[in-house]
Design a protein around this motif. Sequence first.
Motif, short mmCIF file in Angstrom:
data_model
loop_
_atom_site.label_atom_id
_atom_site.label_comp_id
_atom_site.label_asym_id
_atom_site.label_seq_id
_atom_site.Cartn_x
_atom_site.Cartn_y
_atom_site.Cartn_z
N ILE A 175 -15.62 2.27 -34.72
CA ILE A 175 -15.63 0.82 -34.56
C ILE A 175 -14.24 0.23 -34.76
N ILE A 176 -13.39 0.91 -35.51
CA ILE A 176 -12.03 0.40 -35.76
C ILE A 176 -11.14 0.65 -34.55
N ALA A 177 -11.20 1.82 -33.99
CA ALA A 177 -10.34 2.16 -32.85
C ALA A 177 -10.87 3.42 -32.20
N ASN A 178 -10.32 3.76 -31.04
CA ASN A 178 -10.54 5.08 -30.46
C ASN A 178 -9.21 5.64 -29.97
N VAL A 179 -9.21 6.89 -29.61
CA VAL A 179 -7.97 7.58 -29.29
C VAL A 179 -7.24 6.92 -28.12
N ILE A 180 -7.98 6.40 -27.16
CA ILE A 180 -7.37 5.91 -25.92
C ILE A 180 -6.63 4.60 -26.14
N ILE A 181 -7.19 3.70 -26.96
CA ILE A 181 -6.60 2.36 -27.09
C ILE A 181 -5.91 2.12 -28.42
N CYS A 182 -5.86 3.13 -29.29
CA CYS A 182 -5.39 2.87 -30.66
C CYS A 182 -3.93 2.40 -30.70
N GLU A 183 -3.06 2.94 -29.86
CA GLU A 183 -1.66 2.50 -29.87
C GLU A 183 -1.54 1.05 -29.41
N ASN A 184 -2.30 0.67 -28.39
CA ASN A 184 -2.27 -0.73 -27.94
C ASN A 184 -2.82 -1.66 -29.01
N LEU A 185 -3.87 -1.22 -29.71
CA LEU A 185 -4.42 -2.02 -30.80
C LEU A 185 -3.40 -2.18 -31.92
N PHE A 186 -2.68 -1.11 -32.23
CA PHE A 186 -1.65 -1.18 -33.27
C PHE A 186 -0.55 -2.19 -32.88
N LYS A 187 -0.15 -2.20 -31.62
CA LYS A 187 0.88 -3.14 -31.17
C LYS A 187 0.42 -4.57 -31.35
N VAL A 188 -0.86 -4.84 -31.07
CA VAL A 188 -1.38 -6.21 -31.23
C VAL A 188 -1.42 -6.60 -32.70
N LEU A 189 -1.88 -5.68 -33.55
CA LEU A 189 -1.98 -5.99 -34.98
C LEU A 189 -0.62 -6.16 -35.64
N THR A 190 0.40 -5.51 -35.10
CA THR A 190 1.73 -5.56 -35.73
C THR A 190 2.72 -6.38 -34.92
N SER A 191 2.24 -7.22 -34.02
CA SER A 191 3.13 -8.01 -33.17
C SER A 191 4.02 -8.96 -33.98
N SER A 192 3.55 -9.36 -35.15
CA SER A 192 4.32 -10.31 -35.97
C SER A 192 4.92 -9.67 -37.22
N THR A 193 4.81 -8.35 -37.36
CA THR A 193 5.30 -7.68 -38.58
C THR A 193 6.29 -6.57 -38.28
N GLY A 194 6.91 -6.61 -37.10
CA GLY A 194 7.97 -5.64 -36.82
C GLY A 194 7.50 -4.22 -36.64
N GLY A 195 6.29 -4.01 -36.12
CA GLY A 195 5.83 -2.66 -35.84
C GLY A 195 5.32 -1.88 -37.04
N ARG A 196 5.03 -2.57 -38.15
CA ARG A 196 4.44 -1.93 -39.33
C ARG A 196 3.17 -2.68 -39.69
N LEU A 197 2.08 -1.94 -39.92
CA LEU A 197 0.79 -2.55 -40.21
C LEU A 197 0.65 -2.83 -41.70
N GLN A 198 0.46 -4.09 -42.04
CA GLN A 198 0.21 -4.49 -43.43
C GLN A 198 -1.28 -4.48 -43.73
N PHE A 199 -1.60 -4.23 -45.01
CA PHE A 199 -3.01 -4.17 -45.39
C PHE A 199 -3.70 -5.52 -45.20
N SER A 200 -2.98 -6.62 -45.44
CA SER A 200 -3.59 -7.94 -45.31
C SER A 200 -4.06 -8.18 -43.88
N ILE A 201 -3.26 -7.78 -42.90
CA ILE A 201 -3.66 -7.95 -41.50
C ILE A 201 -4.80 -7.02 -41.16
N PHE A 202 -4.73 -5.78 -41.65
CA PHE A 202 -5.81 -4.83 -41.39
C PHE A 202 -7.12 -5.32 -42.00
N ASP A 203 -7.05 -5.93 -43.18
CA ASP A 203 -8.25 -6.47 -43.82
C ASP A 203 -8.82 -7.63 -43.01
N LYS A 204 -7.95 -8.50 -42.47
CA LYS A 204 -8.44 -9.58 -41.60
C LYS A 204 -9.13 -9.02 -40.37
#
Length: 567
Positions: free
Chosen positions: A37-66
Amino acid sequence: MIAWEVPAASSQPLTNIDEDATVGVDAFSRIAPAVPIIANVIICENLFKVLTSSTGGRLQFSIFDKYLTALERAIKKMKSQSESSILSANRSSRGEKILEVEGTVTTQPVLEHVGISTWPGRLTLTDHALYFEAHRVVSYEKAKTYDLSEDLKQVIKPEVTGPWGARLFDKAVFYKSTSLSEPIVLEFPELKGHTRRDYWLAIIREILYVHRFIRKFQIKGVERNEVLSKAVLGVMRVQAIQEISTADSGHCENLLMFNLCDQLPGGDLILETLANMLSARELDQSNNSRAGGEMYAISALTMVSNLGFVFGSNSSNPNETGLVVGEIAVGKMSLLERAVKESKSSHMKVVQAQETVDGVKVDGIDTNLAVMEELLLPVMEVKKWLLSLAYWDNPWKSSVFCLVIAFILCRGWLGYALALLHIFFASFMALARFFNQGQPVDEVKVIAPPPMSTMEQLLAVQTAVSQVEQLIQDGNIFILKLRGLLLSIFPQASVQFAVTLLLVAFILVFVPCKHIAALIFLETFTRYSPPRKASTERWMRRLREWWFSIPAAPVILERDQEDKKRK
């Protein structure tokens, strides 16, 4: 994920793990798809780019929790919709789940255009079909069903709409299938942009593509429900991203795996690998249980079943312990991960090539013509050389060229000559690569023409259009004259034309092809040689006079009845 940032035994451990810790794309791509439900292999990199669009390419726990919280709300929303009475009569036979509903709020209507008629109403997407219910005064009319699960040659694409047929607003979806007498257009009005339309276009296509995948690989039973679960989870992820992201969601098709595979180079190979994994799923499960050691990620069907959704009458939790064949294999890279990696590597090459294409585009008709002239300079030089030989400017060179080509044609060596030409170009490319290795790429230098005013550009366009119109007129006249000859509308010219065709037919029957080719070359190439120049000019003049003397077949223009009524 934080632990996977330094997975090797020789890596330095993370000493400060607190709420400010972040993870990179490799850790996210390796761990997140373990929970479908969180991600799959095919789209996970694109999902990461969306989640980290405002944090310089690093995923913060606060955004992941949201993101996880938004996923939970999307699950509850989809569950409540599927348990509601919306379209209960239509979707009960297949156990369809409602994925999205639009048009219930008066400020965000959905308009269905069929021909010149328009109705506002409620649009509902399930995992099998699209439904539209036109508004009544206090209720809805009977739903129209647009089945996405059957092979109806559906066409779904963006569309431009407007009042009285004017194409003004890019906010609609075009749908056509063999079950409809005429196509429909679903419009999603909004003040600016076309975010609603893009979202609906993406999720409708996702359902269409998943059923095409099922039909193509003849997936049945639990595996079919597994594939549908992947599409459902993809729609949930897009809904969650839309809730937490302030950026434009116009690229939500990159977060839907079947949409993405339709765009990626080698996307068909990814889907083929996925189908092979699904077909071998039960065998792998039994082998892994006997081997007793290798663990795999929980399947999408198991995840959706645990969320309270039931797929079909034969759906059941295939493995209560969660040890099922999924997309992630512990300790190694799965076949699906390899296929996705290869596809994205090819996609990066396509993106880089497209960047070079965008970089060399220039504005202005005059500038583009100057660039084209510079690029075609070698071809024009070859053309000048061939014309010089054909017009016998240097009789010695033309004679040698004529004898060599005629000899090749008479001996039947044309294939060998063409092969030698290909070998020459291949050798030239190999030598160019060898000598230019490590050297900067030579740029094409073009002398920019003087800038043209707007009026001059309009006049240039008008001149080009006039020239194209003249070419079309000449083509029509040629066809009409040929029609008159073939139908013997003009007997004298038709008899001469028929006699010529009979003579050509006898030559084709009794003379070998290589000799015909040699004769055609000699006749064409020696036309302007000193002995034949005078007679060639005389015969060409007689041929033009004969062609100009042939009248064109008559043409009558009739207006359509609708055009007459409009006038």
